[in-house]
Write a protein that holds these residues in place. Structure first.
Motif, PDB file in Angstrom:
ATOM      1  N   ILE A  66       0.511  -0.956  -0.144  1.00 43.85           N
ATOM      2  CA  ILE A  66      -0.255  -0.100  -0.048  1.00 43.85           C
ATOM      3  C   ILE A  66       0.848   1.205   0.073  1.00 43.85           C
ATOM      4  O   ILE A  66       2.160   1.228   0.572  1.00 43.85           O
ATOM      5  N   HIS A  67       0.556   2.611  -0.197  1.00 51.49           N
ATOM      6  CA  HIS A  67       1.148   3.644  -0.847  1.00 51.49           C
ATOM      7  C   HIS A  67       0.325   4.813  -0.136  1.00 51.49           C
ATOM      8  O   HIS A  67      -0.900   4.714  -0.422  1.00 51.49           O
ATOM      9  N   VAL A  68       0.668   5.662   0.636  1.00 52.95           N
ATOM     10  CA  VAL A  68       0.052   6.127   1.597  1.00 52.95           C
ATOM     11  C   VAL A  68       0.736   7.825   0.798  1.00 52.95           C
ATOM     12  O   VAL A  68       1.918   7.559   1.165  1.00 52.95           O
ATOM     13  N   ASP A  69      -0.207   8.260   0.466  1.00 51.90           N
ATOM     14  CA  ASP A  69       0.600   9.848  -0.064  1.00 51.90           C
ATOM     15  C   ASP A  69      -0.327  10.954   1.279  1.00 51.90           C
ATOM     16  O   ASP A  69      -1.095  11.238   0.407  1.00 51.90           O
ATOM     17  N   THR A 101      -9.906  11.429   3.100  1.00 56.33           N
ATOM     18  CA  THR A 101      -8.547  10.233   2.336  1.00 56.33           C
ATOM     19  C   THR A 101      -9.835   9.595   1.241  1.00 56.33           C
ATOM     20  O   THR A 101     -10.612   9.901   1.131  1.00 56.33           O
ATOM     21  N   GLN A 102      -8.622   9.764   0.222  1.00 56.59           N
ATOM     22  CA  GLN A 102      -9.297   8.823  -0.914  1.00 56.59           C
ATOM     23  C   GLN A 102      -8.356   7.782  -0.596  1.00 56.59           C
ATOM     24  O   GLN A 102      -7.191   7.974  -1.368  1.00 56.59           O
ATOM     25  N   GLU A 106     -13.239   3.923   5.192  1.00 55.13           N
ATOM     26  CA  GLU A 106     -13.820   2.266   5.069  1.00 55.13           C
ATOM     27  C   GLU A 106     -13.309   1.765   4.165  1.00 55.13           C
ATOM     28  O   GLU A 106     -13.994   0.134   4.482  1.00 55.13           O
ATOM     29  N   ALA A 107     -12.984   1.956   3.373  1.00 51.94           N
ATOM     30  CA  ALA A 107     -12.260   1.239   1.880  1.00 51.94           C
ATOM     31  C   ALA A 107     -11.986   0.010   2.069  1.00 51.94           C
ATOM     32  O   ALA A 107     -10.800  -0.283   2.755  1.00 51.94           O
ATOM     33  N   ALA A 108     -11.831  -1.014   1.585  1.00 49.66           N
ATOM     34  CA  ALA A 108     -11.328  -2.451   1.733  1.00 49.66           C
ATOM     35  C   ALA A 108      -9.704  -2.588   1.232  1.00 49.66           C
ATOM     36  O   ALA A 108      -9.698  -1.249   0.399  1.00 49.66           O
ATOM     37  N   VAL A 115      -3.198   5.573  -1.192  1.00 51.86           N
ATOM     38  CA  VAL A 115      -3.950   6.513  -0.576  1.00 51.86           C
ATOM     39  C   VAL A 115      -3.830   7.815  -0.554  1.00 51.86           C
ATOM     40  O   VAL A 115      -2.454   7.994  -0.310  1.00 51.86           O
ATOM     41  N   LYS A 116      -4.533   9.102  -0.503  1.00 51.58           N
ATOM     42  CA  LYS A 116      -4.363  10.078  -0.720  1.00 51.58           C
ATOM     43  C   LYS A 116      -5.098  10.169   0.318  1.00 51.58           C
ATOM     44  O   LYS A 116      -5.883  10.444   0.882  1.00 51.58           O
TER      45      LYS A 116
END
Length: 178
Positions: A66-69, A101-102, A106-108, A115-116
């Motif tokens: 997973i990538h989180v900006d 967040t985008q 709640e998204a899986a 994720v931004k």
């Protein structure tokens, strides 16, 4: 040293179950021989140092990348968590006020999810404008004819309020009070 290959079952999740013969002495060696790529966040049962026995079932729950900006940087991590919110909690990323967040919290979590984090800040701009006073003549029956009394006037002030919304430091909305 001659080692006899023993039958073991590899369950890699998502229906990927393999029956293999392995001369390895530990679970870790057997997974390496089978070409299974492991990551620190993966869950392996039994432990990697467990001795191989005939009929042993090795279960591997593979983590997802997973990538989180967030705040101008990108965090790359692997996780077994099910929702975006759980991953952010693990990373210590908090949302304050109207941040969002985008995709949503709640998204899986899917493999290679990006994720931004959008940081929201609102400010109110108040602009003041001076209103000059006017001269008004008012008849007063109590005063003598052709008599004037002047009172000093005062300038008024007009205020205009504008709400400005910023997302990640960029203005996205401006609303002025009517």
């Amino acid at each position: 040293v001659l080692r006899r290959a023993l039958p073991i079952t590899l369950d890699l999740g998502n229906g990927d179950v393999r029956q293999v013969q392995s001369p390895a002495s530990t679970v870790g060696q057997a997974l390496e021989e089978a070409g299974v790529e492991l990551h620190l966040a993966d869950r392996i049962s039994p432990d990697l140092n467990t001795a191989i026995a005939p009929g042993l079932k090795i279960e591997v729950e593979q983590s997802k990348l997973i990538h989180v900006d967030v705040d101008g940087r990108t965090l790359h991590t692997r996780t077994l968590r099910k929702s975006i919110g759980e991953v952010l909690t693990d990373l210590g990323v908090t949302l304050i006020g109207q941040d969002y967040t985008q995709p949503p919290l709640e998204a899986a979590v899917e493999a290679n999810t990006s994720v931004k984090i959008v940081r929201v800040r609102e400010e109110i701009l108040i602009e003041q404008e001076t209103i000059p006073f006017d001269t008004v003549t008012i008849a007063d029956p109590a005063m003598e004819l052709d008599t004037n009394v002047e009172q000093p006037g005062r300038s008024g002030v007009s205020q205009k309020r504008t709400m400005i919304r910023y997302e990640n430091g960029v203005e996205v909305k401006r609303v002025a009070d009517p």
